[in-house]
Design an enzyme around this catalytic site. Structure first.
Site, PDB file in Angstrom:
ATOM      1  N   ASP A   1      67.961  98.636  98.627  1.00 34.15           N
ATOM      2  CA  ASP A   1      69.018  98.341  97.249  1.00 34.15           C
ATOM      3  C   ASP A   1      68.452  98.659  96.510  1.00 34.15           C
ATOM      4  O   ASP A   1      68.083  97.281  95.725  1.00 34.15           O
ATOM      5  CB  ASP A   1      69.704  97.633  97.582  1.00 34.15           C
TER       6      ASP A   1
ATOM      7  N   LYS B   1      76.054 102.287  88.218  1.00 30.03           N
ATOM      8  CA  LYS B   1      75.301 100.979  88.114  1.00 30.03           C
ATOM      9  C   LYS B   1      74.712 102.381  86.939  1.00 30.03           C
ATOM     10  O   LYS B   1      74.961 102.879  85.965  1.00 30.03           O
ATOM     11  CB  LYS B   1      74.642 100.260  88.406  1.00 30.03           C
TER      12      LYS B   1
ATOM     13  N   TYR C   1      72.880  91.247  97.293  1.00 30.61           N
ATOM     14  CA  TYR C   1      74.499  91.928  96.025  1.00 30.61           C
ATOM     15  C   TYR C   1      75.160  91.315  97.133  1.00 30.61           C
ATOM     16  O   TYR C   1      75.164  90.886  98.202  1.00 30.61           O
ATOM     17  CB  TYR C   1      74.468  92.565  95.751  1.00 30.61           C
TER      18      TYR C   1
ATOM     19  N   ARG D   1      85.121 116.324 103.209  1.00 31.94           N
ATOM     20  CA  ARG D   1      84.739 114.847 103.414  1.00 31.94           C
ATOM     21  C   ARG D   1      83.891 114.495 103.821  1.00 31.94           C
ATOM     22  O   ARG D   1      82.491 113.827 103.989  1.00 31.94           O
ATOM     23  CB  ARG D   1      86.306 114.303 104.847  1.00 31.94           C
TER      24      ARG D   1
END
Ligand SMILES: *Cc1c(COP(=O)(O)O)cnc(C)c1O
Length: 400
Positions: free
Chosen positions: A185, A210, A115, A62
Site C-alpha cells: 500500500d 490522498k 491501515y 463497470r
C-alpha cells in the site's frame, strides 16, 4: 504517449503526459469525461467478439471507461507497472485484491500497523471465510510468521500513524522464499518517492483519495502490477465485486496527478522544515519523522525513498495534551484523511484507529498522546508558527 513509442521519459513528463493524447474524435486537449454507462458495439458480431475478449474495446463502464482508462494508464506509467486498474476507493482496491487472490485456508502476513480499514477487512471479513492473519512487528518477526500457507504479504511504508519504515526489498525476499505475493500500500509514499515494484513487490495499491488526487475532493483507489495479475483483478475484483471509479472522479485524478511531483516536493520540504523547528521542544515526548537521522528506519528510508514524505507524528504524552494541541491549531484542519494540499491534523487513537482497541494500539505504538500531521503545501513559516503556537497551549508534564 502510447506504449509503442514510449522512450523512457522523466517522472514529471510522465505525470503530465502519460495515459492520454488528444481526444481521437474531437482533438480535445483535456481528457473528456465519458459520462456513459454503456457503449454501443455496432453489430452483433462485434458484440460477441468484445464479450469473448477477442477484441479490445469499451462495452460497459463497470469494466472499463475511457476517462478511467487514462487514469489507469497514467498510474501504471508512474509506478513503472505493466498495467493498472482503478476502483471507487482505496478500500475498494484492497477488497478487490483480497477477494480475488485469497481463498479459504490461506494466510496473510503483514508488518503492523496496517491501515485500520485494511486490517478490519482481512481480520473481520476474510476471517469469516477461513483466511488467517499473521501480524509481525518487524522483519525478524515477519520471517517467523511466514509459511507455505502464506498467500499474501501486505506492507505499508511509512506506516500509519507511527511512520515506521519497512525495508521493501528485504520483506519481498522473505515473501518470495515462501512463494507468497507482496502487496504494498503505497498511499503514504506515492510513486514519486518510492516505486515498490522496483523493490520486489508484485502489486502496489493506493488510496488515490490522498496524494494522487491531492486536493481533498475525490474518493478513489488503484492497483498496479503485472498485466496478468491486473487483468485477474479487473475480471474478478472489479467485475464481480463492483467498486467502480466514476469518470468524473477519474478526471479529477488525472488533473491532480499532473502536479504530483511538484506537490510532493512541497509536502516533503514543509514536513522537513517543521520537523527541524520542532526538535527538542519541551512539550514533545517524541517526534516521528523518517527524515530524522535518529529515526530507526532512517537509513532504509534514505535508500528506498526519494525524500521523506509529508507526514509526521508527535507524542504529547496524554490525550488531554493532544486534544489541547489540536484545538489550538488554526491552519491544520482537524480532519481524517491526508495528502491534501491543505494541512490536516488528527488524533489516531480516538478517530482512525479507535476500533482497534487499547491492547492493539499499545502494541502498535499508537499512544494516547499521539497526533498525526499531514503537512500541506502552504508557506512553511505559517505552518511552523501555527504548530509552535498550539504547543504553547500544552501543559508541560511534570518530570519531563
Ligand atoms: C485512506 C487509506 C486507505 C483507504 O482508502 P479510501 O480511499 O479511504 O478507501 C487505505 N490505505 C491507506 C494507507 C490509507 O491512508
Amino acid at each position: 504517449m502510447s506504449k509503442q513509442d514510449s522512450r523512457p521519459a522523466g517522472f514529471r513528463t510522465r505525470a503530465v503526459h502519460a495515459g492520454h493524447g488528444l481526444d481521437p474524435v474531437t482533438g480535445a486537449h483535456a481528457v473528456p469525461i465519458y459520462a456513459t454507462s454503456t457503449f454501443g458495439y455496432g453489430n452483433a458480431e462485434r458484440g460477441a467478439r468484445l464479450f469473448a475478449g477477442e477484441e479490445q474495446g469499451y462495452f460497459y463502464s463497470r469494466l472499463s471507461n475511457p476517462t478511467v482508462r487514462a487514469f489507469e494508464e497514467k498510474v501504471a506509467s508512474l509506478e513503472g507497472a505493466e498495467d493498472a486498474v482503478a476502483f471507487g476507493s482505496g478500500m475498494g482496491a484492497a477488497s478487490a485484491i483480497a477477494l480475488t487472490l485469497l481463498t479459504s485456508g490461506d494466510e496473510v502476513a503483514f508488518v503492523g500497523p496496517l491501515y485500520g480499514g485494511t486490517e478490519g477487512l482481512l481480520r473481520d471479513i476474510l476471517g469469516r471465510f477461513g483466511v488467517t492473519v499473521r501480524e509481525a512487528g518487524d522483519l525478524e518477526e515477519l520471517r517467523e510468521v511466514v509459511s507455505e500457507r502464506t498467500r499474501l504479504v501486505w506492507l505499508e511504508t511509512p506506516t500509519n500513524p507511527t511512520l515506521k519504515i519497512v525495508d521493501l526489498h528485504a520483506a519481498s525476499e522473505v515473501a518470495r522464499a515462501a512463494g507468497a505475493l507482496v502487496v504494498v500500500d503505497n498511499t503514504f509514499s506515492t510513486p514519486y518517492l518510492t516505486r515498490p515494484l522496483e523493490h520486489g513487490a508484485d502489486l502496489v495499491m493506493h488510496s488515490a483519495t490522498k496524494y494522487l488526487g491531492g486536493h481533498g475532493d475525490v474518493i478513489a483507489g488503484v492497483v498496479a502490477g503485472r498485466a496478468e495479475l491486473i487483468s485477474e483483478l479487473r475480471l474478478h475484483g472489479l467485475r464481480h465485486v463492483g467498486s467502480v471509479l466514476g469518470p468524473f472522479e477519474a478526471y479529477l485524478l488525472l488533473r491532480g496527478l499532473k502536479t504530483l511531483p511538484l506537490r510532493m516536493e512541497a509536502h516533503c520540504a514543509n514536513a522537513a522544515a517543521l520537523t527541524e523547528a520542532l526538535q527538542g521542544h519541551p512539550a514533545l515526548g517524541a517526534l516521528h519523522y523518517p527524515g530524522l537521522p535518529t529515526h530507526p528506519g532512517h537509513e532504509v528510508a534514505a535508500r528506498q525513498m526519494r525524500a521523506f514524505g509529508g507526514l509526521l507524528s508527535l507524542d504529547l504524552g496524554s490525550v488531554e495534551a493532544a486534544f489541547a494541541f489540536l484545538d489550538g491549531l488554526r491552519l491544520f484542519t482537524q480532519a481524517v484523511s491526508l495528502g491534501d494540499v491543505e494541512s490536516l491534523s488528527c488524533h489516531p487513537g480516538s478517530t482512525t484507529h479507535h476500533l482497534l482497541g487499547e491492547e492493539t494500539l499499545e502494541r502498535q505504538g499508537v499512544t494516547p498522546g499521539l497526533v498525526r500531521l499531514s503537512v500541506g503545501i502552504e508557506d512553511a513559516g505559517d505552518l511552523i508558527e501555527d504548530v509552535l503556537g498550539a504547543l504553547e497551549r500544552v501543559p508541560v508534564a511534570a518530570g519531563r
